[in-house]
Design an enzyme around this catalytic site. Structure first.
Site, PDB file in Angstrom:
ATOM      1  N   GLU A  47       0.929  -1.219   0.249  1.00 46.10           N
ATOM      2  CA  GLU A  47       0.106  -0.093   0.214  1.00 46.10           C
ATOM      3  C   GLU A  47       0.750   1.152   0.006  1.00 46.10           C
ATOM      4  OE1 GLU A  47      -2.639  -0.119   3.114  1.00 46.10           O
ATOM      5  OE2 GLU A  47      -3.731  -1.740   2.580  1.00 46.10           O
ATOM      6  N   GLN A 105      -6.435   1.466 -24.891  1.00 47.33           N
ATOM      7  CA  GLN A 105      -7.672   0.775 -24.330  1.00 47.33           C
ATOM      8  C   GLN A 105      -8.721   1.858 -24.472  1.00 47.33           C
ATOM      9  OE1 GLN A 105      -7.965  -2.225 -21.560  1.00 47.33           O
ATOM     10  NE2 GLN A 105      -5.696  -2.290 -21.253  1.00 47.33           N
ATOM     11  N   HIS A 138      -2.860   8.552 -27.297  1.00 48.19           N
ATOM     12  CA  HIS A 138      -2.910   7.789 -28.400  1.00 48.19           C
ATOM     13  C   HIS A 138      -3.935   8.103 -29.394  1.00 48.19           C
ATOM     14  CE1 HIS A 138      -2.182   3.879 -30.173  1.00 48.19           C
ATOM     15  NE2 HIS A 138      -3.613   3.523 -30.088  1.00 48.19           N
ATOM     16  N   ASP A 178       0.786   3.291 -39.850  1.00 49.43           N
ATOM     17  CA  ASP A 178      -0.613   2.897 -40.095  1.00 49.43           C
ATOM     18  C   ASP A 178      -1.536   3.883 -40.593  1.00 49.43           C
ATOM     19  OD1 ASP A 178      -2.028   4.018 -37.690  1.00 49.43           O
ATOM     20  OD2 ASP A 178      -0.981   2.570 -36.680  1.00 49.43           O
ATOM     21  N   LYS A 202      -0.986  -2.116 -42.810  1.00 50.42           N
ATOM     22  CA  LYS A 202      -0.744  -3.423 -41.944  1.00 50.42           C
ATOM     23  C   LYS A 202      -2.016  -3.892 -41.452  1.00 50.42           C
ATOM     24  CE  LYS A 202      -0.791  -0.994 -37.431  1.00 50.42           C
ATOM     25  NZ  LYS A 202       0.189  -0.734 -36.275  1.00 50.42           N
TER      26      LYS A 202
END
Length: 326
Positions: A47, A105, A138, A178, A202
């Site tokens: 912790e 994500q 991203h 890409d 790709k």
């Protein structure tokens, strides 16, 4: 007349987690201050404990933490730091993440998947953050995940100016690894004086992380020095495969330029042995001695962060730092 009138002064403070203290110290020095003394350590069961060793009441606080490995540990530490500031009555809290963890994500590719980049934004908001500052996310859509102002900084001026000064006398082409990053490559092309664009077609198996296949080059690269640009280098497979494809298509050479040096697993060996003549990154993440190699050039983003923090503190314009495109 009832009430009390008092003129107060704004106070800027910078606090740093333990993930990348060297960068935070450079940022603070660029502003003309020093980091707030902070006690931070791990209990025996892992912790995390954080306490600021001077008053932060009424301050405009900037919490700097890069989400390097171990990513989850440093994210949790930053959340705790934000919570400590909120409970210590800081007036405004800005989370500064040079590298935003879980940024890949950002959408659902298959059923029953999370959108972890959104969860990250929710966690920071719940902890008490009023504002978010990040470098080269991203995807741009992540800005909409945070319920508050987001300053999306760009490393492109730093990287492109270095490339221009070193390779400006060569016949260049800017290449995206890409199709999804063509917009970024267009900005690079404009910065380098309108040099030609190309991209790598790709394919990727969504069930296999960090694996892709470079199929073919779209665009004219023959005889040109190709500047292969991306937001991050993780395991290095994608970027090195793209470099091979360019050389096979007749490129005169390849220079890799990316913002975030994650450098996981075999990345160092792959880039050291790649056809690229130089790999240019920034120090959004720490690059220890064992991850450095002869081809690697690391540029500092501390001046950029210092300027952006000052603009926010003084209610200036962060957008003006990037020709109105941030």
């Amino acid at each position: 007349m009832s009430g009390l009138t008092k003129t107060t002064e704004k106070k800027l403070i910078i606090v740093s987690g333990r993930a990348h203290p060297d960068l935070a110290e450079q940022v603070a020095a660029g502003i003309g201050t020093s980091l707030v003394p902070t006690a931070a350590y791990d209990f025996a069961n892992s912790e995390i404990y954080v306490r600021y060793e001077e008053s932060v009441r009424g301050c405009d606080a900037f919490v700097i933490q890069s989400h390097t490995a171990s990513v989850n540990n440093w994210i949790m530490e930053q959340l705790i730091m934000v919570d400590a500031l909120k409970r210590a009555s800081a007036k405004r809290i800005t989370v500064v993440t040079p590298f935003y963890g879980y940024a890949r994500q950002d959408k659902k590719s298959r059923g029953r998947e999370p959108i972890s980049a959104r969860l990250m934004a929710d966690l920071f908001k719940t902890a008490g953050a009023d504002r978010l500052m990040a470098l080269d996310l991203h995807t741009d859509q992540i800005q909409g995940f945070f319920d508050g102002p987001v300053d999306h900084l760009q490393a492109l001026p730093i990287l492109a100016d270095y490339v221009s000064s070193k390779y400006g006398d060569r016949e260049l082409a800017v290449v995206s690894p890409d199709a999804g990053r063509i917009k970024v490559a267009e900005s690079w092309s404009k910065r380098l004086g309108g040099v030609p664009l190309a991209f790598i077609h790709k394919t990727r198996d969504v069930t296999q992380p960090n694996k892709s296949v470079a199929n073919r080059v779209i665009g004219q690269v023959r005889g040109r020095l190709c500047i292969l640009v991306d937001d991050m280098i993780d395991s290095g497979g994608t970027i090195c495969n793209a470099a091979d494809a360019l050389m096979n298509d007749g490129a005169a050479g390849v220079v890799i330029a990316a913002t975030h040096p994650i450098f996981s697993g075999p990345a160092i060996e792959r880039m050291r042995d790649s056809v690229a003549s130089e790999v240019i990154v920034t120090d959004t993440l720490p690059v220890p001695a064992d991850k450095q190699f002869d081809k690697l050039t690391v540029l500092s983003i501390a001046p950029l962060l210092s300027q952006a923090i000052r603009e926010v503190f003084e209610d200036g314009s962060v957008t003006s730092m990037f020709d109105g495109q941030s």
